[in-house]
Enzyme design. Structure first.
Site, PDB file in Angstrom:
ATOM      1  N   GLY A  46      -1.374  -5.239 -10.975  1.00 12.92           N
ATOM      2  CA  GLY A  46      -0.816  -6.022  -9.874  1.00 12.92           C
ATOM      3  C   GLY A  46      -1.907  -6.828  -9.212  1.00 12.92           C
ATOM      4  O   GLY A  46      -3.093  -6.489  -9.294  1.00 12.92           O
ATOM      5  N   GLN A  51      -5.984 -11.524  -2.573  1.00 13.62           N
ATOM      6  CA  GLN A  51      -7.077 -11.087  -3.453  1.00 13.62           C
ATOM      7  C   GLN A  51      -7.727 -12.263  -4.184  1.00 13.62           C
ATOM      8  O   GLN A  51      -8.807 -12.109  -4.752  1.00 13.62           O
ATOM      9  CB  GLN A  51      -6.561 -10.078  -4.487  1.00 13.62           C
ATOM     10  CG  GLN A  51      -6.140  -8.754  -3.856  1.00 13.62           C
ATOM     11  CD  GLN A  51      -5.711  -7.777  -4.925  1.00 13.62           C
ATOM     12  OE1 GLN A  51      -4.571  -7.783  -5.353  1.00 13.62           O
ATOM     13  NE2 GLN A  51      -6.629  -6.936  -5.377  1.00 13.62           N
ATOM     14  N   CYS A  88      -7.821  -0.441  -7.265  1.00 15.10           N
ATOM     15  CA  CYS A  88      -7.562  -1.796  -6.773  1.00 15.10           C
ATOM     16  C   CYS A  88      -8.635  -2.722  -7.339  1.00 15.10           C
ATOM     17  O   CYS A  88      -9.820  -2.378  -7.301  1.00 15.10           O
ATOM     18  CB  CYS A  88      -7.610  -1.804  -5.246  1.00 15.10           C
ATOM     19  SG  CYS A  88      -7.346  -3.436  -4.519  1.00 15.10           S
ATOM     20  N   LEU A  89      -8.217  -3.883  -7.847  1.00 17.22           N
ATOM     21  CA  LEU A  89      -9.175  -4.831  -8.420  1.00 17.22           C
ATOM     22  C   LEU A  89     -10.166  -5.331  -7.371  1.00 17.22           C
ATOM     23  O   LEU A  89     -11.240  -5.808  -7.723  1.00 17.22           O
ATOM     24  CB  LEU A  89      -8.428  -6.016  -9.050  1.00 17.22           C
ATOM     25  CG  LEU A  89      -7.574  -5.683 -10.279  1.00 17.22           C
ATOM     26  CD1 LEU A  89      -6.822  -6.920 -10.756  1.00 17.22           C
ATOM     27  CD2 LEU A  89      -8.422  -5.102 -11.396  1.00 17.22           C
ATOM     28  N   HIS A 130       1.628  -0.908  -3.218  1.00 11.91           N
ATOM     29  CA  HIS A 130       0.211  -1.284  -3.123  1.00 11.91           C
ATOM     30  C   HIS A 130       0.059  -2.784  -2.894  1.00 11.91           C
ATOM     31  O   HIS A 130      -0.677  -3.219  -2.004  1.00 11.91           O
ATOM     32  CB  HIS A 130      -0.496  -0.845  -4.419  1.00 11.91           C
ATOM     33  CG  HIS A 130      -1.946  -1.208  -4.498  1.00 11.91           C
ATOM     34  ND1 HIS A 130      -2.952  -0.262  -4.539  1.00 11.91           N
ATOM     35  CD2 HIS A 130      -2.578  -2.417  -4.544  1.00 11.91           C
ATOM     36  CE1 HIS A 130      -4.127  -0.897  -4.602  1.00 11.91           C
ATOM     37  NE2 HIS A 130      -3.924  -2.195  -4.610  1.00 11.91           N
ATOM     38  N   GLU A 131       0.788  -3.578  -3.692  1.00 10.25           N
ATOM     39  CA  GLU A 131       0.629  -5.038  -3.588  1.00 10.25           C
ATOM     40  C   GLU A 131       1.223  -5.577  -2.284  1.00 10.25           C
ATOM     41  O   GLU A 131       0.662  -6.488  -1.675  1.00 10.25           O
ATOM     42  CB  GLU A 131       1.247  -5.741  -4.802  1.00 10.25           C
ATOM     43  CG  GLU A 131       0.632  -5.363  -6.137  1.00 10.25           C
ATOM     44  CD  GLU A 131      -0.888  -5.419  -6.177  1.00 10.25           C
ATOM     45  OE1 GLU A 131      -1.496  -6.248  -5.470  1.00 10.25           O
ATOM     46  OE2 GLU A 131      -1.472  -4.602  -6.911  1.00 10.25           O
ATOM     47  N   HIS A 134      -1.146  -5.318   0.556  1.00  7.41           N
ATOM     48  CA  HIS A 134      -2.172  -6.372   0.591  1.00  7.41           C
ATOM     49  C   HIS A 134      -1.726  -7.554   1.467  1.00  7.41           C
ATOM     50  O   HIS A 134      -2.558  -8.213   2.089  1.00  7.41           O
ATOM     51  CB  HIS A 134      -2.443  -6.906  -0.820  1.00  7.41           C
ATOM     52  CG  HIS A 134      -3.475  -6.144  -1.593  1.00  7.41           C
ATOM     53  ND1 HIS A 134      -4.785  -6.007  -1.174  1.00  7.41           N
ATOM     54  CD2 HIS A 134      -3.405  -5.476  -2.775  1.00  7.41           C
ATOM     55  CE1 HIS A 134      -5.474  -5.300  -2.069  1.00  7.41           C
ATOM     56  NE2 HIS A 134      -4.653  -4.965  -3.049  1.00  7.41           N
TER      57      HIS A 134
HETATM   58 CO    CO Z   1      -5.129  -3.854  -4.681  1.00 15.40          CO
END
Ligand code: CO
Length: 150
Positions: A46, A51, A88-89, A130-131, A134
């Site tokens: 995701g 991000q 998380c990226l 999660h997304e 953000h």
């Molecule tokens: Co993330």
């Protein structure tokens, strides 16, 4: 399509509340395509617009069943519970244990502005939660103090 740079923890854009999308144009489509390519390149499941430095309510998710584009997403129903590792990226190299709903229903719009509903179970429910966090400046590490034991 092009890869976008993924912002990492400490960048101010990851802590802002994102604005809704009201213009479903070619630049939104390009953003979605770039985000999907960037997510796949980084082997993530995701990616949210903040991000890549854009404060818009835009998310892409792919847990293995194809790319879901979610514009202005809202969770309208959630139930059950799952506790497991998450990453998380934007926080590379870390994994923490997070409790999430087992099942969520998310209302959103697609890239043309059409209303859609995405129902997620297990990993997809976790990714949706999660997304969407953000988009409100929340990082998953805010929700846990339990590291993954290795
Ligand atoms: Co993330």
């Amino acid at each position: 399509m092009a890869l976008r740079q993924i912002m990492t923890e400490g960048e101010a854009c990851l802590r802002k509340v994102c604005r809704p999308v009201d213009c479903f144009d070619a630049s939104l489509a390009a953003l979605l395509d770039d985000m999907a390519e960037t997510m796949h390149d980084a082997q993530g499941v995701g990616l949210a617009a903040p991000q890549v430095g854009l404060l818009r309510r835009v998310v892409v998710i792919d847990v293995g069943d194809g790319v879901h584009d979610l514009i202005n997403p809202v969770i309208v129903e959630q139930n059950g519970e799952q506790t497991g590792p998450e990453g998380c990226l934007s926080i590379p190299g870390e994994s923490w244990i997070v409790t999430r709903p087992m099942h969520v229903v998310c209302n959103a719009q697609d890239r043309t502005g059409k209303a859609i509903t995405l129902e997620g179970e297990g990993l997809l429910a976790r990714a949706i939660c999660h997304e969407l966090d953000h988009l409100d400046g929340i990082l998953y590490t805010d929700l846990t103090d339990t590291p993954v034991e290795d």
